[in-house]
Design a protein around this motif. Structure first.
Motif, short mmCIF file in Angstrom:
data_model
loop_
_atom_site.label_atom_id
_atom_site.label_comp_id
_atom_site.label_asym_id
_atom_site.label_seq_id
_atom_site.Cartn_x
_atom_site.Cartn_y
_atom_site.Cartn_z
N ALA A 94 0.83 -1.20 0.00
CA ALA A 94 0.00 0.00 0.00
C ALA A 94 0.87 1.26 0.00
N ASP A 95 2.00 1.22 0.72
CA ASP A 95 2.94 2.35 0.70
C ASP A 95 3.49 2.55 -0.71
N VAL A 96 3.84 1.45 -1.36
CA VAL A 96 4.38 1.53 -2.72
C VAL A 96 3.36 2.14 -3.67
N TYR A 97 2.09 1.71 -3.52
CA TYR A 97 1.03 2.28 -4.37
C TYR A 97 0.96 3.79 -4.19
N ARG A 98 1.07 4.26 -2.94
CA ARG A 98 0.98 5.70 -2.67
C ARG A 98 2.15 6.45 -3.28
N VAL A 99 3.35 5.92 -3.08
CA VAL A 99 4.54 6.58 -3.60
C VAL A 99 4.48 6.68 -5.12
N CYS A 100 4.03 5.60 -5.76
CA CYS A 100 4.00 5.54 -7.22
C CYS A 100 2.72 6.11 -7.82
N GLY A 101 1.75 6.43 -6.97
CA GLY A 101 0.49 6.96 -7.48
C GLY A 101 -0.30 5.95 -8.28
N VAL A 102 -0.28 4.69 -7.85
CA VAL A 102 -0.98 3.64 -8.58
C VAL A 102 -2.49 3.75 -8.31
N PRO A 103 -3.30 3.94 -9.32
CA PRO A 103 -4.75 4.03 -9.10
C PRO A 103 -5.31 2.71 -8.60
N LEU A 104 -6.43 2.80 -7.88
CA LEU A 104 -7.02 1.62 -7.25
C LEU A 104 -7.26 0.49 -8.24
N ALA A 105 -7.68 0.81 -9.45
CA ALA A 105 -8.00 -0.21 -10.45
C ALA A 105 -6.78 -1.00 -10.88
N THR A 144 3.16 10.83 1.44
CA THR A 144 3.10 9.92 0.30
C THR A 144 3.87 8.66 0.61
N ILE A 145 4.72 8.73 1.62
CA ILE A 145 5.41 7.55 2.13
C ILE A 145 5.41 7.66 3.64
N ASN A 146 5.85 6.60 4.30
CA ASN A 146 5.98 6.66 5.75
C ASN A 146 7.28 7.37 6.10
N ALA A 147 7.18 8.54 6.71
CA ALA A 147 8.37 9.28 7.14
C ALA A 147 8.43 9.21 8.65
N TYR A 148 9.62 8.99 9.19
CA TYR A 148 9.77 8.82 10.63
C TYR A 148 10.07 10.15 11.30
N GLU A 149 9.25 10.50 12.28
CA GLU A 149 9.43 11.75 12.98
C GLU A 149 10.73 11.71 13.79
N ARG A 150 11.40 12.86 13.86
CA ARG A 150 12.59 12.98 14.68
C ARG A 150 12.39 14.17 15.61
N ASP A 151 12.46 13.94 16.90
CA ASP A 151 12.17 14.96 17.89
C ASP A 151 13.36 15.91 18.02
N PRO A 152 13.22 17.20 17.64
CA PRO A 152 14.34 18.14 17.73
C PRO A 152 14.82 18.35 19.17
N GLU A 153 13.93 18.17 20.13
CA GLU A 153 14.33 18.32 21.53
C GLU A 153 15.26 17.19 21.94
N ALA A 154 14.98 15.97 21.44
CA ALA A 154 15.86 14.84 21.73
C ALA A 154 17.24 15.09 21.14
N ARG A 155 17.27 15.63 19.91
CA ARG A 155 18.55 15.98 19.27
C ARG A 155 19.34 16.95 20.13
N GLN A 156 18.66 17.99 20.61
CA GLN A 156 19.34 19.00 21.40
C GLN A 156 19.86 18.42 22.71
N LYS A 157 19.09 17.54 23.35
CA LYS A 157 19.54 16.90 24.58
C LYS A 157 20.82 16.10 24.33
N CYS A 158 20.88 15.47 23.14
CA CYS A 158 22.06 14.69 22.79
C CYS A 158 23.30 15.58 22.70
N VAL A 159 23.20 16.68 21.95
CA VAL A 159 24.38 17.54 21.78
C VAL A 159 24.68 18.33 23.04
N ASP A 160 23.68 18.60 23.87
CA ASP A 160 23.94 19.25 25.16
C ASP A 160 24.83 18.34 26.02
N HIS A 161 24.62 17.04 25.88
CA HIS A 161 25.39 16.09 26.69
C HIS A 161 26.78 15.82 26.11
#
Length: 250
Positions: free
Chosen positions: A15-26, A156-173
């Motif tokens: 189903a993800d591939v169909y969305r990325v490629c714009g494959v019509p239901l038929a 259009t595809i599954n994109a994984y969220e990345r928390d900017p606050e988690a990133r900042q905590k990492c570089v703060d450490h």
């Protein structure tokens, strides 16, 4: 011809591939469930690795280092038009694989046929020339806090969220210094390089496929773009320690 934004190592359902490629239901299902098919001039392979698919057939597909040894349908041979087109030098072949027939597929990359054997079924050794180009190198990346990351957004595809606050905590450490090679952008580029660094997930989000609790200190590390690229040079990312050892040996 539209471009398809698949990311190497990320997981996709049909189903993800169909969305990325714009494959019509038929035009969904049907040949999409037969192992390989052509759509808008591009070829798509869906295969099982190390076991049988839903039909109960085990075609003996497996990886040899970074290459995939793949077999066509039971009666396929090198004289078939579909195989000739599939293995042509100018064909664009999107290769997806999985080890469990109920799991999503993992995108291996654009396949290039290294060898084609005159067997029945036909046997092809696929290499993937675009791995380093297609792997997303995210700029994700203290207190022992946790943050939820990796929740799937359907665009259009599954994109994984990345928390900017988690990133900042990492570089703060850890600071804005690469934990692999000790490169520090501000020392070399001055003000332009201040507070610049990539942040690496020790377990790639694309391998998780669902939301999870990330500890910015335990799960993330600051790395320079060069080391980040090398960590993701192969389908299974290298560990920080493995890359450090490689640098030391060189």
């Amino acid at each position: 011809m539209p471009s398809y934004d698949f990311k190497v190592g990320h997981k996709y359902t049909r189903a993800d591939v169909y969305r990325v490629c714009g494959v019509p239901l038929a035009k969904q299902k049907g040949e999409w469930h037969t192992g390989y098919r052509v759509y808008e001039g591009r070829h798509f392979i869906f295969c099982n690795i190390g076991g049988a698919g839903r039909t109960g057939d085990d075609h003996g597909n497996y990886f040899i280092n970074e290459d995939l040894l793949w077999h066509g349908k039971a009666k396929s041979h090198i004289g078939q038009k579909s195989i000739i087109n599939l293995t042509a030098a100018d064909s664009e072949v999107f290769v997806f694989y999985r080890s469990n027939d109920r799991d999503p597929f993992t995108f291996a990359g654009l396949g290039k046929p290294e060898t084609v054997r005159n067997t029945q079924p036909v046997e092809v050794l696929w290499s993937f020339t675009n791995i380093e180009e297609s792997v997303r190198l995210p700029e994700e990346v203290s207190e022992q806090e946790t943050f939820t990351e990796g929740a799937v957004k359907t665009i259009t595809i599954n994109a994984y969220e990345r928390d900017p606050e988690a990133r900042q905590k990492c570089v703060d450490h850890y600071g804005y210094v690469c934990v692999v090679c000790s490169f520090e952008f501000e020392k070399i580029y001055g003000e332009l390089g201040k507070n610049f660094i990539h942040v690496h997930h020790l377990k790639p989000l694309g391998e998780i496929g669902k939301a999870y609790e990330v500890d910015p200190v335990k799960d993330l590390r600051p790395v320079c773009p060069n080391c980040h690229a090398m960590l993701h040079r192969k389908k299974t990312a290298l560990s920080i320690e493995e890359l450090k050892k490689h640098l030391k040996n060189k």
